[in-house]
Design a protein around this motif. Structure first.
Motif, PDB file in Angstrom:
ATOM      1  N   VAL A   1       0.742  -1.083  -0.090  1.00 44.66           N
ATOM      2  CA  VAL A   1      -0.032   0.135  -0.017  1.00 44.66           C
ATOM      3  C   VAL A   1       1.036   1.141  -0.209  1.00 44.66           C
ATOM      4  CG1 VAL A   1      -2.039   1.275   1.117  1.00 44.66           C
ATOM      5  CG2 VAL A   1      -1.660  -1.310   1.374  1.00 44.66           C
ATOM      6  N   ALA A   2       0.728   2.210  -0.821  1.00 44.58           N
ATOM      7  CA  ALA A   2       1.386   3.383  -1.089  1.00 44.58           C
ATOM      8  C   ALA A   2       0.597   4.717  -1.023  1.00 44.58           C
ATOM      9  CB  ALA A   2       2.222   3.426  -2.305  1.00 44.58           C
ATOM     10  N   ASP A   3       1.152   5.655  -0.783  1.00 46.18           N
ATOM     11  CA  ASP A   3       0.478   7.098  -1.132  1.00 46.18           C
ATOM     12  C   ASP A   3       0.224   7.216  -2.452  1.00 46.18           C
ATOM     13  OD1 ASP A   3       0.768  10.045  -1.614  1.00 46.18           O
ATOM     14  OD2 ASP A   3       0.030  10.079   0.452  1.00 46.18           O
ATOM     15  N   GLY A   4      -0.998   7.679  -2.767  1.00 41.63           N
ATOM     16  CA  GLY A   4      -1.411   7.502  -4.028  1.00 41.63           C
ATOM     17  C   GLY A   4      -0.726   8.677  -4.881  1.00 41.63           C
ATOM     18  N   THR A   5      -0.138   9.859  -4.385  1.00 46.25           N
ATOM     19  CA  THR A   5       0.493  10.836  -5.085  1.00 46.25           C
ATOM     20  C   THR A   5       2.040  10.475  -4.999  1.00 46.25           C
ATOM     21  OG1 THR A   5      -1.071  12.298  -4.479  1.00 46.25           O
ATOM     22  CG2 THR A   5       1.206  13.103  -5.272  1.00 46.25           C
ATOM     23  N   THR A   6       2.671  10.306  -3.957  1.00 45.42           N
ATOM     24  CA  THR A   6       4.213  10.236  -3.739  1.00 45.42           C
ATOM     25  C   THR A   6       4.714   8.755  -3.999  1.00 45.42           C
ATOM     26  OG1 THR A   6       4.192   9.669  -1.404  1.00 45.42           O
ATOM     27  CG2 THR A   6       4.260  12.282  -1.976  1.00 45.42           C
ATOM     28  N   LEU A   7       4.055   7.909  -3.773  1.00 41.36           N
ATOM     29  CA  LEU A   7       3.956   6.425  -3.806  1.00 41.36           C
ATOM     30  C   LEU A   7       4.874   5.916  -2.573  1.00 41.36           C
ATOM     31  CD1 LEU A   7       4.952   5.736  -7.538  1.00 41.36           C
ATOM     32  CD2 LEU A   7       2.531   5.961  -6.222  1.00 41.36           C
ATOM     33  N   ALA A   8       4.976   6.872  -1.517  1.00 41.93           N
ATOM     34  CA  ALA A   8       5.437   6.291  -0.458  1.00 41.93           C
ATOM     35  C   ALA A   8       4.835   5.200   0.485  1.00 41.93           C
ATOM     36  CB  ALA A   8       5.636   7.502   0.718  1.00 41.93           C
ATOM     37  N   PRO A   9       5.657   4.229   0.676  1.00 44.53           N
ATOM     38  CA  PRO A   9       4.873   3.044   1.271  1.00 44.53           C
ATOM     39  C   PRO A   9       4.171   3.314   2.577  1.00 44.53           C
ATOM     40  CG  PRO A   9       7.304   2.764   1.783  1.00 44.53           C
ATOM     41  CD  PRO A   9       7.152   4.055   0.656  1.00 44.53           C
ATOM     42  N   ILE A  10       2.993   2.672   2.643  1.00 43.62           N
ATOM     43  CA  ILE A  10       2.231   3.166   4.095  1.00 43.62           C
ATOM     44  C   ILE A  10       1.896   1.631   4.676  1.00 43.62           C
ATOM     45  CG2 ILE A  10      -0.129   3.565   4.563  1.00 43.62           C
ATOM     46  CD1 ILE A  10      -0.010   5.608   2.579  1.00 43.62           C
ATOM     47  N   GLY A  11       1.627   0.789   3.928  1.00 43.33           N
ATOM     48  CA  GLY A  11       1.455  -0.732   4.662  1.00 43.33           C
ATOM     49  C   GLY A  11       1.480  -1.896   3.726  1.00 43.33           C
ATOM     50  N   ARG A  12       1.223  -2.884   4.372  1.00 43.01           N
ATOM     51  CA  ARG A  12       1.425  -4.080   3.535  1.00 43.01           C
ATOM     52  C   ARG A  12       0.569  -5.293   4.052  1.00 43.01           C
ATOM     53  NH1 ARG A  12       7.519  -5.893   3.079  1.00 43.01           N
ATOM     54  NH2 ARG A  12       6.724  -7.833   2.733  1.00 43.01           N
ATOM     55  N   TYR A  13       0.204  -6.316   3.118  1.00 42.93           N
ATOM     56  CA  TYR A  13      -0.459  -7.502   3.397  1.00 42.93           C
ATOM     57  C   TYR A  13       0.410  -8.564   3.060  1.00 42.93           C
ATOM     58  CZ  TYR A  13      -3.445 -11.456   2.200  1.00 42.93           C
ATOM     59  OH  TYR A  13      -3.936 -12.608   1.894  1.00 42.93           O
ATOM     60  N   ASP A  14       0.920  -9.346   3.887  1.00 43.76           N
ATOM     61  CA  ASP A  14       1.567 -10.638   3.814  1.00 43.76           C
ATOM     62  C   ASP A  14       0.760 -11.948   3.874  1.00 43.76           C
ATOM     63  OD1 ASP A  14       4.773 -10.254   3.783  1.00 43.76           O
ATOM     64  OD2 ASP A  14       3.821  -8.880   5.112  1.00 43.76           O
ATOM     65  N   ALA A  15       0.440 -12.359   2.660  1.00 44.17           N
ATOM     66  CA  ALA A  15      -0.452 -13.433   2.344  1.00 44.17           C
ATOM     67  C   ALA A  15       0.458 -14.716   3.100  1.00 44.17           C
ATOM     68  CB  ALA A  15      -0.621 -13.661   1.085  1.00 44.17           C
ATOM     69  N   ASP A  16      -0.643 -15.400   3.845  1.00 45.74           N
ATOM     70  CA  ASP A  16      -0.231 -16.611   4.615  1.00 45.74           C
ATOM     71  C   ASP A  16      -0.039 -17.632   3.535  1.00 45.74           C
ATOM     72  OD1 ASP A  16       0.688 -18.793   6.045  1.00 45.74           O
ATOM     73  OD2 ASP A  16      -1.448 -18.776   7.264  1.00 45.74           O
ATOM     74  N   LEU A  17       1.146 -17.901   2.907  1.00 45.68           N
ATOM     75  CA  LEU A  17       1.022 -18.940   1.567  1.00 45.68           C
ATOM     76  C   LEU A  17       2.540 -19.516   1.763  1.00 45.68           C
ATOM     77  CD1 LEU A  17       0.022 -16.746  -1.425  1.00 45.68           C
ATOM     78  CD2 LEU A  17      -1.345 -18.717  -0.406  1.00 45.68           C
ATOM     79  N   PRO A  18       2.498 -20.688   1.347  1.00 45.27           N
ATOM     80  CA  PRO A  18       3.989 -21.416   1.397  1.00 45.27           C
ATOM     81  C   PRO A  18       4.968 -20.771   0.902  1.00 45.27           C
ATOM     82  CG  PRO A  18       2.053 -23.066   0.188  1.00 45.27           C
ATOM     83  CD  PRO A  18       1.709 -21.623   0.395  1.00 45.27           C
ATOM     84  N   PRO A  19       6.050 -21.133   1.474  1.00 46.79           N
ATOM     85  CA  PRO A  19       7.379 -20.270   1.537  1.00 46.79           C
ATOM     86  C   PRO A  19       8.059 -20.409   0.280  1.00 46.79           C
ATOM     87  CG  PRO A  19       7.857 -21.928   2.977  1.00 46.79           C
ATOM     88  CD  PRO A  19       6.373 -21.945   2.732  1.00 46.79           C
ATOM     89  N   PHE A  20       7.380 -20.292  -0.921  1.00 41.16           N
ATOM     90  CA  PHE A  20       8.129 -20.419  -2.285  1.00 41.16           C
ATOM     91  C   PHE A  20       7.573 -19.234  -3.167  1.00 41.16           C
ATOM     92  CE2 PHE A  20       7.100 -24.743  -0.597  1.00 41.16           C
ATOM     93  CZ  PHE A  20       8.274 -25.263  -0.342  1.00 41.16           C
ATOM     94  N   LEU A  21       8.396 -18.812  -3.915  1.00 42.35           N
ATOM     95  CA  LEU A  21       8.044 -17.512  -4.632  1.00 42.35           C
ATOM     96  C   LEU A  21       6.914 -17.936  -5.724  1.00 42.35           C
ATOM     97  CD1 LEU A  21      11.347 -15.667  -5.210  1.00 42.35           C
ATOM     98  CD2 LEU A  21       9.269 -14.888  -3.924  1.00 42.35           C
ATOM     99  N   ALA A  22       6.923 -19.064  -6.334  1.00 44.31           N
ATOM    100  CA  ALA A  22       5.957 -19.503  -7.116  1.00 44.31           C
ATOM    101  C   ALA A  22       4.545 -19.427  -6.695  1.00 44.31           C
ATOM    102  CB  ALA A  22       6.336 -20.816  -7.768  1.00 44.31           C
TER     103      ALA A  22
END
Length: 656
Positions: free
Chosen positions: A366-387
């Motif tokens: 999640v980023a500020d809509g104008t500056t794109l500065a980071p605001i937050g994040r959601y880390d999905a609970d998924l297996p630890p593999f990038l795929a």
């Protein structure tokens, strides 16, 4: 001799193909995110390349790194692979898909705000380029080019380096390190072996290869080069003694929990992996011993390095992790900070004040809509593999984010608190690749191993229910207008092209019309009234790369109105281009393709006219329009390019 390029490069602005047919409607206002380079340091400032930009942190207080900004107003012409500092100048090696390359030079007179000072691209006469590594020693800069070999540059004149030595006997430069008169390099061979080379640079004007070795072992993913030793990591830990470059010798080998990075701090070795930090006693390199594993947020490490502020790990999940080493055998988490925009953004959704990025490695940024500065994040609970965590697409609707996770399916996040989005529910649908939400309905499709289109009921987001489905071919993109879904497909598992699907009965979505003149269609945009579709065509019936305009007023009989072939890249790729995505604003279509973002005049649908190209240095995978009119072009490793209408004013330049 300069590399030949028939693109007119306005370096700090737009790149326009010579002979452009019309005036541009957009100007670039920002660039951010992208693949991580190795870091560099000057005084109290840390520099990290992400895509085509350099990000800067003030590390005066290492426990509280302060983000200063990025070179969004002066990006390199391609993704940055490596950084090096010589004196008061920062050198950034970049390449644009192997067709052009060079070194962008920034002045650090104001170290918090690198200023473009020059571009160096005439180190070799070649049709192909692959600058991968940079390392500095005194006033000399060693450049490793995977296509052309090693070059030694004299930087006595900082903005106009000159080649004083070279050797074409080596092409492995994923890692480079210099100690005294020995330069070590490492990389993969054409057969996939991990190689290490020792190069004598006692006479910089005549570098010579002393010797090399192939790192053996069950699986070596990366080699880390230190004073006198090359360390291979992966599923094994291998140690090679390189003191005698002509006789590089393996002195240790053992299986380990997988690690993809390593940091040597004197007699301590840190192996960095998804499980954290493995701490090894390296007092005797031929007999290192594992002491402990320390938990740390280091999933998917991309870069690991020693800095004056402490060992630093940069991850594919936008995290920068700084270790405290007051007791080197018991490292602690000294600081954790965020790489703005994201290392690998695939798509975005917007509301009035925020941008929501589908981040490849973890979920939602999640980023500020104008500056794109980071605001937050959601880390999905998924297996630890990038795929399993590959977030392919996103749709924002009604305060919720709907994410297509390729390795799982649909994830639903509540955006009521943008600083901490919370998962509401999920729906398992492997290989989900395109998604769009409207009220209580979510429309999602897959691409891999044959396409499937599904309609979901999300009235209860905690328990999404499938209402109906339809077999397709390879659905790369979709748009819904009223009772119709417009799908574009590839032809490897059936009919490609544009499908129009009646979804008025969600339990039985039905194809009512098709337009198949583009068997490999990648992107689609549909007018609000549903009567005109614009198709980003990777290869049409004549094998051309094109933007197509289709009359869809009669859903049962869509009619191709007009088509325009997108230019390739002169001089050698004039007939090659692939259109990936399209957004239309008024009479202008913005088409993401292999070489940038193109503007096409679609005022006359029968004769769409190509106008101008905005060069991005890497292919544009997805194009999105924000509510304020800005156009976002997503290039994955090259970063996110942001454009605004020429008559609009947005904050740009070096933003904090």
């Amino acid at each position: 001799m300069k590399w030949l390029r028939t693109v007119v490069s306005l370096w700090f602005g737009v790149s326009i193909l010579a002979g452009a047919a019309g005036a541009q409607t957009l100007q670039r206002v920002d660039v951010g995110g992208g693949a991580l380079s190795s870091p560099a340091v000057h005084g109290n400032f840390l520099y990290v390349g992400t895509g085509a930009t350099v990000n800067v942190w003030d590390m005066s207080n290492p426990a509280q790194p302060a983000y200063v900004g990025r070179t969004g107003a002066s990006p390199a012409p391609g993704p940055i692979s490596s950084l090096a500092v010589v004196g008061d100048y920062l050198y950034a090696a970049w390449s644009s898909m192997g067709t052009s390359a060079g070194i962008t030079i920034y002045s650090l007179a104001d170290p918090a705000h690198p200023a473009g000072a020059g571009e160096y691209d005439d180190y070799v006469a070649s049709e192909f380029f692959g600058p991968v590594g940079l390392v500095a020693a005194g006033s000399n800069l060693y450049l490793g080019d995977a296509q052309n070999g090693l070059f030694v540059l004299d930087t006595s004149n900082p903005t106009a380096p000159s080649v004083i030595g070279q050797t074409s006997d080596i092409y492995a430069f994923d890692a480079m390190a210099i100690s005294g008169t020995q330069l070590l390099t490492s990389g993969s061979s054409f057969l996939g072996d991990r190689l290490v080379y020792a190069i004598d640079v006692s006479t910089p004007t005549a570098p010579s290869v002393e010797g090399s070795a192939v790192l053996s072992g069950g699986s070596v993913l990366r080699a880390v080069l230190t004073d006198g030793y090359a360390i291979g990591v992966g599923n094994d830990l291998l140690v090679y003694d390189t003191h005698d470059g002509a006789n590089i010798t393996q002195v240790y080998s053992t299986p380990i929990d997988q690690a993809t990075g390593a940091i040597r701090l004197g007699n301590v070795l840190y192996l960095v992996g998804d499980s954290g930090i493995q701490v090894w006693d390296f007092t005797t390199p031929s007999a290192p011993s594992l002491i402990r594993t320390v938990t740390a947020p280091t999933f998917a490490p991309d870069q690991a390095a020693v800095t004056p502020f402490g060992p630093l790990v940069l991850t594919h999940t936008d995290r920068a992790v700084l270790l405290g080493t007051a007791d080197p055998l018991q490292p602690t988490l000294a600081a954790q900070f965020t790489v703005p925009v994201g290392v690998a953004v695939h798509a975005a959704g917007f509301d009035g004040t925020h941008a929501y990025f589908a981040e490849e490695g973890y979920g939602l940024g999640v980023a500020d809509g104008t500056t794109l500065a980071p605001i937050g994040r959601y880390d999905a609970d998924l297996p630890p593999f990038l795929a399993a965590r590959d977030m392919e697409d996103i749709s924002v609707d009604g305060g919720h984010a709907y994410i297509a996770a390729w390795g799982y399916g649909v994830l639903i996040a509540d955006l009521a608190n943008p600083a901490a989005p919370a998962e509401l529910g999920r729906f398992e649908f492997p290989f989900a690749s395109a998604i769009e939400a409207h009220g209580d309905r979510v429309y999602v499709a897959s691409t891999t191993n044959g396409g499937i289109f599904k309609v979901l009921d999300v009235a209860n987001p905690a328990a999404p229910q499938e209402l109906g489905s339809l077999l397709t071919s390879q659905t790369y993109d979709l748009t819904v207008r009223g009772n119709y879904a417009f799908l574009v497909d590839g032809a490897d598992f059936g009919d490609g092209g544009l499908r129009i699907v009646d979804v008025s009965n969600p339990a039985a979505p039905t194809v009512v019309g098709q337009e198949q003149s583009c068997p490999y269609a990648n992107g689609v945009y549909v007018s609000d009234d549903g009567n005109t579709a614009y198709v980003a065509c990777g290869s049409d019936a004549t094998f051309a790369n094109a933007l197509q305009v289709v009359d869809t007023s009669n859903k049962a009989q869509p009619l191709l109105l007009g088509s325009v072939t997108l230019p390739g890249l002169p001089p050698n790729l004039t007939d090659y281009n692939v259109a990936h995505s399209v957004v239309v604003v008024g009479s202008t279509a913005y088409v993401g393709n292999e070489f940038g973002l193109d503007e096409v005049d679609v005022g006359n649908p029968a004769t769409p006219t190509w106008s101008v190209r905005h060069d991005t240095g890497y292919f544009v995978r997805k194009v999105e329009r924000a509510p304020d009119g800005r156009i976002f072009a997503f290039t994955s490793i090259g970063g996110v390019f942001v454009y605004a209408p020429q008559d609009a004013i947005f904050a740009d330049g070096f933003d904090g």
